[in-house]
Design a protein around this motif. Sequence first.
Motif, PDB file in Angstrom:
ATOM      1  N   TRP A  28       0.823  -1.253  -0.079  1.00 16.57           N
ATOM      2  CA  TRP A  28      -0.115   0.139   0.048  1.00 16.57           C
ATOM      3  C   TRP A  28       0.965   1.197  -0.026  1.00 16.57           C
ATOM      4  O   TRP A  28       2.061   1.167   0.135  1.00 16.57           O
ATOM      5  CB  TRP A  28      -0.700  -0.063   1.201  1.00 16.57           C
ATOM      6  CG  TRP A  28      -2.174  -1.168   1.118  1.00 16.57           C
ATOM      7  CD1 TRP A  28      -1.930  -2.099   0.328  1.00 16.57           C
ATOM      8  CD2 TRP A  28      -3.123  -1.016   1.993  1.00 16.57           C
ATOM      9  NE1 TRP A  28      -3.315  -2.871   0.476  1.00 16.57           N
ATOM     10  CE2 TRP A  28      -4.053  -2.018   1.516  1.00 16.57           C
ATOM     11  CE3 TRP A  28      -3.869  -0.366   2.801  1.00 16.57           C
ATOM     12  CZ2 TRP A  28      -5.320  -2.460   2.002  1.00 16.57           C
ATOM     13  CZ3 TRP A  28      -5.150  -0.545   3.525  1.00 16.57           C
ATOM     14  CH2 TRP A  28      -5.653  -1.689   3.118  1.00 16.57           C
ATOM     15  N   LYS A  29       0.010   2.342  -0.362  1.00 19.20           N
ATOM     16  CA  LYS A  29       0.904   3.697  -0.395  1.00 19.20           C
ATOM     17  C   LYS A  29       0.559   4.684   1.020  1.00 19.20           C
ATOM     18  O   LYS A  29      -0.813   4.379   1.395  1.00 19.20           O
ATOM     19  CB  LYS A  29       0.625   4.485  -1.460  1.00 19.20           C
ATOM     20  CG  LYS A  29       1.106   3.650  -3.046  1.00 19.20           C
ATOM     21  CD  LYS A  29       1.014   4.353  -4.095  1.00 19.20           C
ATOM     22  CE  LYS A  29       1.407   3.784  -5.345  1.00 19.20           C
ATOM     23  NZ  LYS A  29       1.013   4.416  -6.589  1.00 19.20           N
ATOM     24  N   SER A 397       0.539 -10.070   5.323  1.00 20.59           N
ATOM     25  CA  SER A 397       1.136  -8.984   4.227  1.00 20.59           C
ATOM     26  C   SER A 397       1.609  -7.748   4.995  1.00 20.59           C
ATOM     27  O   SER A 397       0.624  -7.111   5.802  1.00 20.59           O
ATOM     28  CB  SER A 397      -0.106  -8.700   3.332  1.00 20.59           C
ATOM     29  OG  SER A 397      -0.736  -9.872   2.576  1.00 20.59           O
ATOM     30  N   LEU A 398       2.559  -7.475   4.693  1.00 17.76           N
ATOM     31  CA  LEU A 398       3.120  -6.120   5.001  1.00 17.76           C
ATOM     32  C   LEU A 398       2.640  -5.054   4.153  1.00 17.76           C
ATOM     33  O   LEU A 398       3.012  -4.731   3.006  1.00 17.76           O
ATOM     34  CB  LEU A 398       4.666  -5.981   5.075  1.00 17.76           C
ATOM     35  CG  LEU A 398       5.422  -4.629   5.484  1.00 17.76           C
ATOM     36  CD1 LEU A 398       5.224  -4.136   6.891  1.00 17.76           C
ATOM     37  CD2 LEU A 398       6.843  -4.609   5.162  1.00 17.76           C
ATOM     38  N   LEU A 399       1.648  -4.371   4.591  1.00 16.55           N
ATOM     39  CA  LEU A 399       0.954  -3.139   3.678  1.00 16.55           C
ATOM     40  C   LEU A 399       1.801  -1.972   3.578  1.00 16.55           C
ATOM     41  O   LEU A 399       1.672  -1.285   2.636  1.00 16.55           O
ATOM     42  CB  LEU A 399      -0.272  -2.742   4.379  1.00 16.55           C
ATOM     43  CG  LEU A 399      -1.287  -4.060   4.532  1.00 16.55           C
ATOM     44  CD1 LEU A 399      -2.501  -3.375   5.017  1.00 16.55           C
ATOM     45  CD2 LEU A 399      -1.617  -4.644   3.262  1.00 16.55           C
ATOM     46  N   THR A 420     -14.208   1.726   2.550  1.00 14.42           N
ATOM     47  CA  THR A 420     -13.280   0.859   1.725  1.00 14.42           C
ATOM     48  C   THR A 420     -11.819   0.152   2.334  1.00 14.42           C
ATOM     49  O   THR A 420     -11.136  -0.203   1.459  1.00 14.42           O
ATOM     50  CB  THR A 420     -12.909   1.998   0.462  1.00 14.42           C
ATOM     51  OG1 THR A 420     -11.979   2.988   0.960  1.00 14.42           O
ATOM     52  CG2 THR A 420     -14.211   2.546  -0.099  1.00 14.42           C
ATOM     53  N   ASP A 421     -11.708   0.267   3.803  1.00 11.08           N
ATOM     54  CA  ASP A 421     -10.545  -0.497   4.162  1.00 11.08           C
ATOM     55  C   ASP A 421      -9.360   0.439   4.045  1.00 11.08           C
ATOM     56  O   ASP A 421      -8.505  -0.006   4.273  1.00 11.08           O
ATOM     57  CB  ASP A 421     -10.651  -1.899   3.774  1.00 11.08           C
ATOM     58  CG  ASP A 421     -11.327  -2.984   4.521  1.00 11.08           C
ATOM     59  OD1 ASP A 421     -12.407  -2.268   5.235  1.00 11.08           O
ATOM     60  OD2 ASP A 421     -11.250  -4.111   4.220  1.00 11.08           O
ATOM     61  N   ASN A 446      -3.683   3.312   1.768  1.00 12.02           N
ATOM     62  CA  ASN A 446      -4.609   2.768   0.741  1.00 12.02           C
ATOM     63  C   ASN A 446      -3.988   2.004  -0.314  1.00 12.02           C
ATOM     64  O   ASN A 446      -2.820   2.179  -0.689  1.00 12.02           O
ATOM     65  CB  ASN A 446      -5.335   3.541   0.304  1.00 12.02           C
ATOM     66  CG  ASN A 446      -4.797   4.732  -0.516  1.00 12.02           C
ATOM     67  OD1 ASN A 446      -4.146   4.607  -1.735  1.00 12.02           O
ATOM     68  ND2 ASN A 446      -4.466   6.097   0.020  1.00 12.02           N
ATOM     69  N   PRO A 447      -4.408   1.095  -0.765  1.00 14.32           N
ATOM     70  CA  PRO A 447      -4.076   0.026  -1.918  1.00 14.32           C
ATOM     71  C   PRO A 447      -3.582   1.003  -3.102  1.00 14.32           C
ATOM     72  O   PRO A 447      -4.094   2.095  -3.333  1.00 14.32           O
ATOM     73  CB  PRO A 447      -5.043  -0.839  -2.447  1.00 14.32           C
ATOM     74  CG  PRO A 447      -6.156  -0.724  -1.238  1.00 14.32           C
ATOM     75  CD  PRO A 447      -5.947   0.538  -0.520  1.00 14.32           C
TER      76      PRO A 447
END
Length: 447
Positions: A28-29, A397-399, A420-421, A446-447
Amino acid sequence: MINARFIRIWLPVLVVILMFATSASAEWKEKVLYSFQGGSDGQSPAGGVVFDKAGNLYGATYEGGSTCPSPGCGTIFLLSPGNGGTWTETILYEFNGKQGSYPEGGVIADANGNLFGTTAYGGSGICLLFGDNVGCGVAYELSPPAKKGGPWTYTVLYSFRGGKDGQIPHGDLTLDQAGNLYGATLYGGGYGTCNAPYFQYCGTVFKLSVPKQKGGKWTEKVLYRFKSGTDGANPNGGLVRDSKGVIYGATFSGGNQGCKGDGYLGCGTVFKLNPPAKKGGDWTEKILYTFQGNRDGFSPDAGVILDAKGAVYGAAQGGVSGGGIVFQLKAASGGRWGRTVVYGFSSSSYSYDPAVGAFGKSGDLYGTTNVGPSESLLGSVFRLKPPARDGGTWDFSLLYGFTGAPNGAFVNASFILDSTDRLYSMTTQGGTGPCPGGCGTVFEINP
């Protein structure tokens, strides 16, 4: 002001980590919504953030503000979204000492937009530290203005007294449907010896009841006083309640006496408090799990959460691989609770101080580490996907891995997920502020 939590066992390690921090890839960013600037602005954010119906974010900082000598006694702030993804900060309140100082938790909100929280120090109670009265902490309410643009109204709901009452409220409060508040104090309660001579006794769980008449006073009741020894000690706050009003939480110390650190004794516990069967009766504690130290885990440093079936999830330091564990507790026959290690972080040198904060809409478990994983990161956000069958392996998972200024560093354990998580929280350091290591951030990933 001395931080109310014990001296972190890895402070010397963090100096080394900061020297060698590098960027890390993850799924994620991160977007920094606001970098605190210290001084009259806030610094060292406490706890997490909360949304209102209009999409504004609210939170608190441990230091900052202009009403106390530098580095300030803390603030409550508002972040408003603008055009082009920008956010504008407004300081809603600056703590002044007499009415509270140095919040050790974030804010929560009721349906009317009122904010509730606590401060570790200040208030009218008399609690001494190094010979000076620093106050025992307060619970407060900050109410929105009647007309847009007007001032917010700050009210001290309760000043803690120390002794048999609580001292140093810690972590976020919990709100029930009737508007009553529940929380924990690190010290006070009248039992045990914890972190002497700096603080007294081993902590409490308390309830603040809504006034019966408008304009009346809130009333406090200590629901449980921790005794240390084989009982827990120093509850972390961030309590949760189930549909029957049972309270769940974790203590940093107490329980098994094999763990000994700077100011604490015992490896920590997970507990529940059952409400009285009859009105006016006593709440009763049940220890769900006592950590044994080292490979079994020790010193949970945050609260716990519940899944839809009533299982308890949390995190602790140590574990078989040394970097910390995420655990699950399920009720079993005969009133027993069974523990399963959901995931173990691997580290040969120190624990990453993991915490879990929320379940996503698909049942995924989200959490944070205060440092690591790996010596290049200054904290992280991770996700654990549950197995398709009981007893299966959770998928880690490391986000996102934090790398420090101009981005965040050392993420707080409390966070929220939107529909939206997307995840929102704060870091105690990092950002573009002039404090050593940065003054902290509010961020979104977020993704």
